[in-house]
Design an enzyme around this catalytic site. Structure first.
Site, PDB file in Angstrom:
ATOM      1  N   TYR A   1       0.833  -1.203   0.000  1.00 54.29           N
ATOM      2  CA  TYR A   1       0.000   0.000   0.000  1.00 54.29           C
ATOM      3  C   TYR A   1       0.872   1.259   0.000  1.00 54.29           C
ATOM      4  O   TYR A   1       1.975   1.284   0.548  1.00 54.29           O
ATOM      5  CB  TYR A   1      -0.990   0.007   1.168  1.00 54.29           C
ATOM      6  CG  TYR A   1      -0.391   0.046   2.562  1.00 54.29           C
ATOM      7  CD1 TYR A   1      -0.061   1.262   3.161  1.00 54.29           C
ATOM      8  CD2 TYR A   1      -0.207  -1.129   3.299  1.00 54.29           C
ATOM      9  CE1 TYR A   1       0.460   1.314   4.441  1.00 54.29           C
ATOM     10  CE2 TYR A   1       0.308  -1.091   4.578  1.00 54.29           C
ATOM     11  CZ  TYR A   1       0.644   0.128   5.141  1.00 54.29           C
ATOM     12  OH  TYR A   1       1.161   0.172   6.406  1.00 54.29           O
TER      13      TYR A   1
ATOM     14  N   GLY B   1       7.930   2.955  12.359  1.00 56.35           N
ATOM     15  CA  GLY B   1       6.715   3.154  11.573  1.00 56.35           C
ATOM     16  C   GLY B   1       5.415   3.014  12.331  1.00 56.35           C
ATOM     17  O   GLY B   1       4.337   2.999  11.725  1.00 56.35           O
TER      18      GLY B   1
ATOM     19  N   HIS C   1      -3.500   5.932  15.399  1.00 55.06           N
ATOM     20  CA  HIS C   1      -4.202   6.760  14.410  1.00 55.06           C
ATOM     21  C   HIS C   1      -5.610   6.231  14.152  1.00 55.06           C
ATOM     22  O   HIS C   1      -5.959   5.092  14.497  1.00 55.06           O
ATOM     23  CB  HIS C   1      -3.415   6.851  13.108  1.00 55.06           C
ATOM     24  CG  HIS C   1      -3.287   5.559  12.357  1.00 55.06           C
ATOM     25  ND1 HIS C   1      -4.296   5.029  11.572  1.00 55.06           N
ATOM     26  CD2 HIS C   1      -2.246   4.690  12.249  1.00 55.06           C
ATOM     27  CE1 HIS C   1      -3.890   3.900  11.028  1.00 55.06           C
ATOM     28  NE2 HIS C   1      -2.645   3.666  11.417  1.00 55.06           N
TER      29      HIS C   1
ATOM     30  N   CYS D   1       0.502  -0.558  13.428  1.00 56.80           N
ATOM     31  CA  CYS D   1      -0.019   0.627  14.107  1.00 56.80           C
ATOM     32  C   CYS D   1      -1.158   0.242  15.055  1.00 56.80           C
ATOM     33  O   CYS D   1      -1.674  -0.868  15.012  1.00 56.80           O
ATOM     34  CB  CYS D   1      -0.519   1.649  13.086  1.00 56.80           C
ATOM     35  SG  CYS D   1       0.807   2.403  12.106  1.00 56.80           S
TER      36      CYS D   1
ATOM     37  N   ASN E   1      -4.840   1.018  15.721  1.00 59.67           N
ATOM     38  CA  ASN E   1      -6.007   1.613  15.064  1.00 59.67           C
ATOM     39  C   ASN E   1      -7.086   1.958  16.088  1.00 59.67           C
ATOM     40  O   ASN E   1      -7.383   1.157  16.987  1.00 59.67           O
ATOM     41  CB  ASN E   1      -6.608   0.636  14.057  1.00 59.67           C
ATOM     42  CG  ASN E   1      -5.731   0.359  12.852  1.00 59.67           C
ATOM     43  OD1 ASN E   1      -6.055  -0.478  12.007  1.00 59.67           O
ATOM     44  ND2 ASN E   1      -4.600   1.044  12.746  1.00 59.67           N
TER      45      ASN E   1
END
Length: 379
Positions: free
Chosen positions: A290, A305, A309, A327, A329
């Site tokens: 992506y 990284g 978020h 991450c 989420n």
């Protein structure tokens, strides 16, 4: 012999006696030397002077009427004359590779005047190295924020640099400096900072020899504040993100962490800090196919990284399944709430993952034990 002749001879004898036995006028004596004595630091004629040393002039048995120190371009060095007129001191540092000349006048206790005169030269480094310091002045940061001094080039004499660094706190805090590379030295407390601590840092680097012919370009200072004590508890097995503030739980958000069965997608264990916040973050991960993915309310906590978020597109997994690419989420609403509450330097404690973060990505200060941290000191 007549009486007249006798008187004449008597007068002549008297004249001869006076002229033969009289003394001559004394020779002129050299005038006395002035009593006032002027001295300088650095001394007149000195060379290779470090421009950061104290620069001063003094006079014994007298006082200065005027005193100036100028460079080759005629610019005067700022300085202060003592109220009694007996000493003068520069109030600004000198420059590298310059010639400075004294001028002026002093008057001694005997009323005689003496000139103020002499010159010296400062050293010319092979090169100067610029440094920066973080946090910046008047920042408010979280309780895990390290102090970081970074250099444009590698530093050879790390011990000398470390001795020039000073940390003052409004309450006692145990901490230490550690060299994370040849270009970076950080200070962190042994435990998290106490909330609401005022911190002042000074780095006396101008004129400091770094080794290899390099010298410091400028001194650095910063004064900043530690904010409230907010900690993120991120246990990946709970599928929730818990926020503690001043020891009390203030939020528990449904979350999705990294994919548990793919080491490349884990949200790794470790204590991190919020490094930056951006209302919109464009994300790329070519390995997982992506690019240019737009996410909002993004708070980065690792340069590997990882972010906290918004991922509204993953709403079905929040609080139930860990399926992100590493991450954390949250829903759009929860991500905004957390984003608004976060300070740079807040700790994020990740646990329960199948992997742990190696101490190599910024900011990894809290991935080291206290013993490991202290072992990186150069002093």
């Amino acid at each position: 012999m007549s009486s007249k002749l006798r008187l004449l001879w008597t007068a002549l004898a008297a004249v001869l006696l006076i002229s033969g036995c009289g003394t001559s006028a004394p020779e002129d004596r050299a005038p006395a030397e002035p009593v006032a004595k002027v001295s300088f630091e650095p001394g007149a004629g000195a060379a290779e002077v470090n421009p950061a040393v104290p620069v001063k002039a003094g006079v014994e048995r007298g006082r200065f009427d005027s005193v100036q120190l100028t460079n080759a371009e005629g610019k005067q060095v700022e300085g202060q004359l003592a109220p009694d007129g007996k000493s003068w001191q520069a109030t600004t540092a000198l420059g590298y590779g310059k010639t400075y000349t004294w001028s002026g006048q002093a008057t001694g206790e005997d009323g005689k005047q003496v000139p103020v005169q002499g010159s010296f030269t400062t050293l010319q480094p092979q090169r100067t190295i610029r440094a920066t310091i973080n946090p910046t002045d008047e920042a408010e940061v979280g309780i895990a924020m390290p102090i970081s001094v970074k250099f444009d080039e590698p530093v050879q004499d790390k011990a000398a640099v470390q001795r020039a660094l000073n940390v003052q706190t409004s309450v006692p805090v145990e901490g230490a400096w550690a060299w994370l590379s040849d270009r970076q030295v950080d200070w962190r407390p042994k435990e998290y900072w106490p909330a609401n601590t005022r911190v002042s840092v000074s780095a006396k680097l101008y004129g400091l020899a770094y080794g290899g012919g390099a010298y410091g370009l400028a001194d650095l200072t910063t004064d900043f504040d530690i904010g409230r004590a907010q900690i993120v508890k991120a246990d990946v097995n709970t599928h929730r993100l818990v926020v503690l503030r001043d020891g009390e739980q203030v939020a528990s958000y449904a979350a999705s962490y990294g994919e548990e069965y793919d080491p490349g997608r884990n949200t790794p264990n470790g204590t991190f800090i919020i490094m930056e916040k951006n209302p919109v973050e464009i994300m790329d991960n070519p390995r997982y196919g992506y690019r240019d993915v737009r996410k909002t309310w993004a708070a980065r906590f690792s340069n590997h990284g990882e972010f906290i978020h918004e991922n509204q597109e993953n709403a079905a997994a929040l609080g139930k399944v860990n399926n992100s690419h590493g991450c954390i989420n949250l829903s759009a609403a929860d991500a905004k709430k957390y984003y608004d509450s976060a300070l740079i330097g807040d700790p994020v404690e990740v646990s329960g993952s199948a992997s742990s973060m190696p101490p190599q990505y910024d900011v990894y200060d809290w991935l080291l034990s206290w013993d490991q941290w202290q072992a990186k000191s150069a002093a």
